[in-house]
Motif scaffolding. Sequence first.
Motif, mmCIF file in Angstrom:
data_model
loop_
_atom_site.group_PDB
_atom_site.id
_atom_site.type_symbol
_atom_site.label_atom_id
_atom_site.label_comp_id
_atom_site.label_asym_id
_atom_site.label_seq_id
_atom_site.Cartn_x
_atom_site.Cartn_y
_atom_site.Cartn_z
ATOM 1 N N LEU A 215 12.948 -4.436 13.587
ATOM 2 C CA LEU A 215 11.628 -5.018 13.344
ATOM 3 C C LEU A 215 11.408 -6.230 14.253
ATOM 4 C CD1 LEU A 215 8.995 -4.949 11.799
ATOM 5 C CD2 LEU A 215 10.131 -6.186 9.932
ATOM 6 N N VAL B 252 7.549 -3.657 5.576
ATOM 7 C CA VAL B 252 6.969 -2.315 5.785
ATOM 8 C C VAL B 252 5.586 -2.443 6.415
ATOM 9 C CG1 VAL B 252 6.103 -0.259 4.593
ATOM 10 C CG2 VAL B 252 8.332 -1.206 3.982
ATOM 11 N N GLU B 253 4.774 -3.324 5.861
ATOM 12 C CA GLU B 253 3.433 -3.537 6.407
ATOM 13 C C GLU B 253 3.498 -4.072 7.834
ATOM 14 O OE1 GLU B 253 4.513 -4.484 3.432
ATOM 15 O OE2 GLU B 253 3.148 -3.609 1.969
ATOM 16 N N GLU C 230 5.901 -3.526 10.028
ATOM 17 C CA GLU C 230 6.317 -2.462 10.940
ATOM 18 C C GLU C 230 5.168 -1.535 11.284
ATOM 19 O OE1 GLU C 230 9.594 1.110 11.514
ATOM 20 O OE2 GLU C 230 9.903 -0.380 9.936
ATOM 21 N N ILE C 231 4.412 -1.097 10.281
ATOM 22 C CA ILE C 231 3.320 -0.168 10.588
ATOM 23 C C ILE C 231 2.234 -0.875 11.404
ATOM 24 C CG2 ILE C 231 2.019 -0.424 8.426
ATOM 25 C CD1 ILE C 231 2.544 2.838 10.425
ATOM 26 N N THR D 113 5.930 7.541 11.347
ATOM 27 C CA THR D 113 6.297 6.202 10.876
ATOM 28 C C THR D 113 5.813 5.984 9.450
ATOM 29 O OG1 THR D 113 6.220 5.332 13.134
ATOM 30 C CG2 THR D 113 6.112 3.722 11.348
ATOM 31 N N ARG D 114 4.564 6.390 9.179
ATOM 32 C CA ARG D 114 4.040 6.259 7.804
ATOM 33 C C ARG D 114 4.906 7.058 6.823
ATOM 34 N NH1 ARG D 114 -1.064 6.629 10.615
ATOM 35 N NH2 ARG D 114 -2.058 4.582 10.541
ATOM 36 N N ARG E 225 8.083 7.973 7.170
ATOM 37 C CA ARG E 225 9.401 7.342 7.054
ATOM 38 C C ARG E 225 9.356 6.099 6.177
ATOM 39 N NH1 ARG E 225 11.284 3.223 9.766
ATOM 40 N NH2 ARG E 225 9.847 3.399 11.526
ATOM 41 N N LEU E 226 8.245 5.369 6.252
ATOM 42 C CA LEU E 226 8.098 4.143 5.483
ATOM 43 C C LEU E 226 7.549 4.375 4.075
ATOM 44 C CD1 LEU E 226 6.680 1.794 8.268
ATOM 45 C CD2 LEU E 226 9.013 1.847 7.362
ATOM 46 N N ILE F 79 4.467 5.430 3.324
ATOM 47 C CA ILE F 79 3.063 5.018 3.237
ATOM 48 C C ILE F 79 2.207 6.283 3.137
ATOM 49 C CG2 ILE F 79 1.159 3.870 4.437
ATOM 50 C CD1 ILE F 79 3.273 2.132 5.831
#
Length: 95
Positions: free
Chosen positions: A27, A66-67, A69-70, A87-88, A90-91, A93
């Motif tokens: 990150l 998390v927020e 990273e996206i 990515t969403r 994986r996280l 979201i």
Amino acid sequence: MNDQATPPAFWDEWQLAAVEAGVPVPLAELGCEILRTHRKNRWSKDFLGVEDDGPVMLEMCLTEPVEAEILFIENLHPYNAALLSATRKRLGITG
């Protein structure tokens, strides 16, 4: 000839400070990339990554990783739908 070493760029300093503060290395690398890319591409001040964004970015990495990273991925790769979707997913979201 200049014997002095070139000082690190502010984005490299930000990355080191972020890792020292407890931000996971991947990150912190993304945050560094945002800051470097903003400067190198001369993005407008409306985009994330001006030097003054550093403290806010660090706080976000520490409190909402998390927020963060996206948000970083969306800023770096806004048109890469496959990467954004992966990515969403994986996280975790949704939406």
